[in-house]
Scaffold this motif. Structure first.
Motif, PDB file in Angstrom:
ATOM      1  N   ALA A   1     -15.539 -27.289 -36.173  1.00  0.00           N
ATOM      2  CA  ALA A   1     -15.448 -28.799 -35.921  1.00  0.00           C
ATOM      3  C   ALA A   1     -16.865 -29.418 -35.618  1.00  0.00           C
ATOM      4  N   GLY A   2     -17.691 -28.577 -34.685  1.00  0.00           N
ATOM      5  CA  GLY A   2     -18.899 -29.062 -34.146  1.00  0.00           C
ATOM      6  C   GLY A   2     -19.678 -29.353 -35.206  1.00  0.00           C
ATOM      7  N   ALA A   3     -19.887 -28.045 -36.156  1.00  0.00           N
ATOM      8  CA  ALA A   3     -20.900 -28.139 -36.941  1.00  0.00           C
ATOM      9  C   ALA A   3     -20.597 -29.123 -38.136  1.00  0.00           C
ATOM     10  N   VAL A   4     -19.529 -29.268 -38.370  1.00  0.00           N
ATOM     11  CA  VAL A   4     -19.076 -30.725 -39.507  1.00  0.00           C
ATOM     12  C   VAL A   4     -19.627 -31.917 -38.922  1.00  0.00           C
TER      13      VAL A   4
ATOM     14  N   ASP B   1     -29.314 -26.142 -24.380  1.00  0.00           N
ATOM     15  CA  ASP B   1     -29.963 -27.452 -23.721  1.00  0.00           C
ATOM     16  C   ASP B   1     -30.042 -28.720 -24.763  1.00  0.00           C
ATOM     17  N   LEU B   2     -29.767 -28.583 -26.063  1.00  0.00           N
ATOM     18  CA  LEU B   2     -29.632 -29.704 -26.653  1.00  0.00           C
ATOM     19  C   LEU B   2     -28.901 -30.803 -26.389  1.00  0.00           C
ATOM     20  N   GLY B   3     -27.530 -30.526 -26.304  1.00  0.00           N
ATOM     21  CA  GLY B   3     -26.515 -31.298 -25.824  1.00  0.00           C
ATOM     22  C   GLY B   3     -26.974 -32.330 -24.862  1.00  0.00           C
TER      23      GLY B   3
ATOM     24  N   VAL C   1     -21.180 -25.848 -31.028  1.00  0.00           N
ATOM     25  CA  VAL C   1     -21.970 -24.812 -31.581  1.00  0.00           C
ATOM     26  C   VAL C   1     -22.803 -24.236 -30.815  1.00  0.00           C
ATOM     27  N   GLY C   2     -23.523 -24.848 -29.696  1.00  0.00           N
ATOM     28  CA  GLY C   2     -24.380 -24.105 -28.852  1.00  0.00           C
ATOM     29  C   GLY C   2     -23.525 -23.034 -28.111  1.00  0.00           C
ATOM     30  N   ASP C   3     -22.351 -23.155 -27.624  1.00  0.00           N
ATOM     31  CA  ASP C   3     -21.435 -22.379 -26.757  1.00  0.00           C
ATOM     32  C   ASP C   3     -21.424 -20.970 -27.837  1.00  0.00           C
TER      33      ASP C   3
END
Lengths: 286, 306
Positions: A24-27, A210-212, A270-272
């Motif tokens: 879902a995150g990637a989408v 860190d991105l989020g 996605v990061g997790d």
């Protein structure tokens, strides 16, 4: 899990897409990127054209997200806002990663007093609550979108430096470093060609984790009036501008905030997942 | 923890404070423009008065003298006068601080209750749907822009339902800001607590307690909890940094007084003595709180040695 598996791409992709949250995150990330790139074609109105509709007009078929105080179409502005969120997040993380990791590797490689003093300074710099440090840097550089991004990037340097130093210390003592030195490799070559590639997985993990936060952080500075200035269609700045009229026109803040939340959530999901796959200590737990 | 170790920690504070204060001093000297002109903010002034103002601010002296006097003044809690209100910075901060403290405590209570609950539930039943649900909720907490959630809370509960006042500094008016601040804290705490619980649940003494025939709740409540709360609590110092950062945003959203709001306004108005004072004081407080926790932890838990 054997080493050959690690290098095969389909394995990596299938592991990443193995969790519904990460999918879902990637989408969402792909959609946000699409909006950012195709904004001029997708936005029904000019993001900065006023009097497109009645001031603070509610949601209609023509204006899906309603209109702001100047009669601008909020839907178009939210689409253009996608250009700032990920771009700001990526550039701030790039600044923290580049300078932080180099600093961490160099002091770990140098060792001795350089390392001792360097580590001490990094620890001290970490004593600034990061938003306070970023605000201090904005105070020095001046208010603005680029300065806010720079401030968030700089305030992340100590964090990246500490993690990189800790990861580089055991590597510096390993045989391959000595071997490289004995065949005549210079300091620069050892740091860039031998140490850095070995640290790549952990650097990727901390950068994605860190991105989020970086996306949220830059939007926060804009909300505080220290980053993007009106009429820039940045989500944080849009929320700030809508603050006075929330009770009459809640749509001025609901949609930019929702877009920001979805972006940060997608990046975090996605990061997790990515950190779970790349971090060897966590790999068994998944 | 021995007296020697405690003294060592306390002495270790000095270089840390010296580095952070030096950074703030250096940053403030990098601000473009003449500080005297910034202070006057456009008011015309004679050359003589200008020299007098320069001497009063101390900017006519060599940089090293300025640096030493900055350090000695900061150590005594003196950060000069605000460019705007002309009041001593320390006095301004002292007036705003109680409001920030109330907010931070409120946010901490909300964050702790919510975060610990999510973390314990997820940690006791790991890797199932309960865990996924709790950890996704925690991630939502970490991803929600606190200024957005604050505005939504105001819109629904204050403007819409009228349950609490929109503005004010009473207890009623503290509820929504505390929730908005606590949500962010809860996300991180839930993750820490979950990992701590999972780790503790794998220990031998938990297996012993289970083998004795204790109920699951007793095992968790009496044996696991006590040991699992220590790691998240040692991160109280980090929580303090998050609370201060969160307070900056929350105070702005809810138009509350406080040092966060003071700092943001000072940056916008180029009131540099106030910026300097707030940054130095919050950072110093952060350093001291962390050392205090470190020492307290060393006294409570004999495994931590010096």
């Amino acid at each position: 899990m054997n080493a050959a598996n690690l290098t095969r791409r389909p394995w990596f992709v299938s592991r990443l897409l193995g969790a519904p949250g990460a999918v879902a995150g990637a989408v969402v990330i792909v959609v946000i990127l699409g909006l950012a790139v195709l904004a001029p074609y997708l936005a029904p109105y000019d993001w900065n054209a006023t009097s497109q509709c009645r001031r603070l007009a509610p949601m209609t078929a023509e204006h899906w997200f309603g209109c702001d105080l100047f009669g601008r179409d909020i839907f178009s502005r939210v689409i253009y806002g996608a250009r700032f969120s990920l771009a700001m997040g990526l550039s701030t993380v790039a600044i923290s990663l580049l300078f932080g990791s180099l600093l961490g590797i160099v002091i770990a490689y140098a060792g001795g007093w350089t390392d001792r003093i360097g580590a001490r300074v990094i620890d001290a710099m970490l004593c600034f609550p990061s938003i306070i440090l970023a605000i201090l840097i904005v105070a020095v550089l001046g208010v603005g979108l680029l300065n806010a991004a720079l401030a968030v990037g700089i305030s992340g340097i100590p964090r990246f430096a500490r993690i990189t130093r800790a990861a580089a210390l055991p590597l510096v003592a390993r045989d391959f470093v000595e071997a490289a030195r004995s065949v005549g490799a210079g300091h620069g070559r050892i740091v860039l060609r031998h140490l850095l590639p070995n640290l790549a997985p952990i650097l990727i993990v901390i950068a994605t984790l860190d991105l989020g936060g970086a996306v949220l952080f830059t939007a926060t500075l804009s909300f505080l009036g220290l980053g993007a200035q009106p009429p820039t269609p940045e989500w944080g700045a849009m929320l700030d501008a809508g603050r006075e009229y929330v009770r009459y026109a809640p749509w001025t803040m609901i949609f930019p905030g929702l877009a920001l939340f979805l972006t940060v959530m997608a990046v975090n999901l996605v990061g997790d997942r990515l950190s779970l796959i790349l971090d060897p200590r966590q790999r068994d737990r998944s | 923890m021995s007296i020697r170790a405690i003294l060592g920690r306390l002495i270790g504070v000095i270089p840390t404070l010296l580095i952070t204060w030096t950074f703030v001093f250096g940053a403030m000297r990098l601000v473009p423009g003449d500080p005297v002109l910034l202070m006057l903010q456009g008011t015309p002034i004679s050359d003589v008065a200008m020299e007098a103002a320069r001497a009063k601010l101390g900017v006519d002296r060599p940089i090293i003298v300025q640096y030493v006097s900055f350090l000695s003044n900061a150590a005594r809690g003196d950060f000069g006068d605000s460019f705007r209100s002309r009041q001593p910075v320390t006095q301004l901060i002292a007036a705003e601080f109680p409001f920030t403290l109330q907010l931070a405590l409120g946010g901490f209570v909300v964050g702790l209750l919510l975060g610990a609950t999510l973390g314990i539930v997820a940690g006791v039943w790991p890797n199932g749907w309960i865990d996924t649900l709790c950890m996704t909720t925690a991630l939502v907490g970490l991803s929600l822009p606190s200024f957005w959630i604050g505005m939504l809370l105001i819109q629904v509960f204050a403007t819409g339902l009228g349950w609490v006042p929109v503005l004010g500094t009473g207890f009623d008016a503290l509820i929504l800001p505390s929730i908005s601040l606590g949500l962010f804290l809860a996300g991180g705490l839930a993750r820490l607590t979950r990992n701590a619980i999972i780790e503790v649940m794998g220990q031998d003494y938990i297996r012993t307690a289970r083998a004795k025939g204790l109920t699951a709740w007793r095992v968790v409540g009496k044996h696991a909890m006590r040991n699992a709360v220590i790691p998240p609590l040692t991160l109280l110092g980090i929580q303090f940094a998050l609370l201060i950062g969160g307070a900056v945003v929350t105070e702005t959203v809810f138009a509350r007084p406080g040092i966060g709001r003071l700092l943001v306004l000072a940056v916008l108005e180029k009131d540099f003595p106030v910026v300097q004072g707030v940054v130095v004081l919050t950072t110093t407080a952060y350093v001291l709180i962390n050392v205090a926790i470190d020492i307290a932890y060393g006294i409570i838990d004999p495994r931590v040695q010096g």
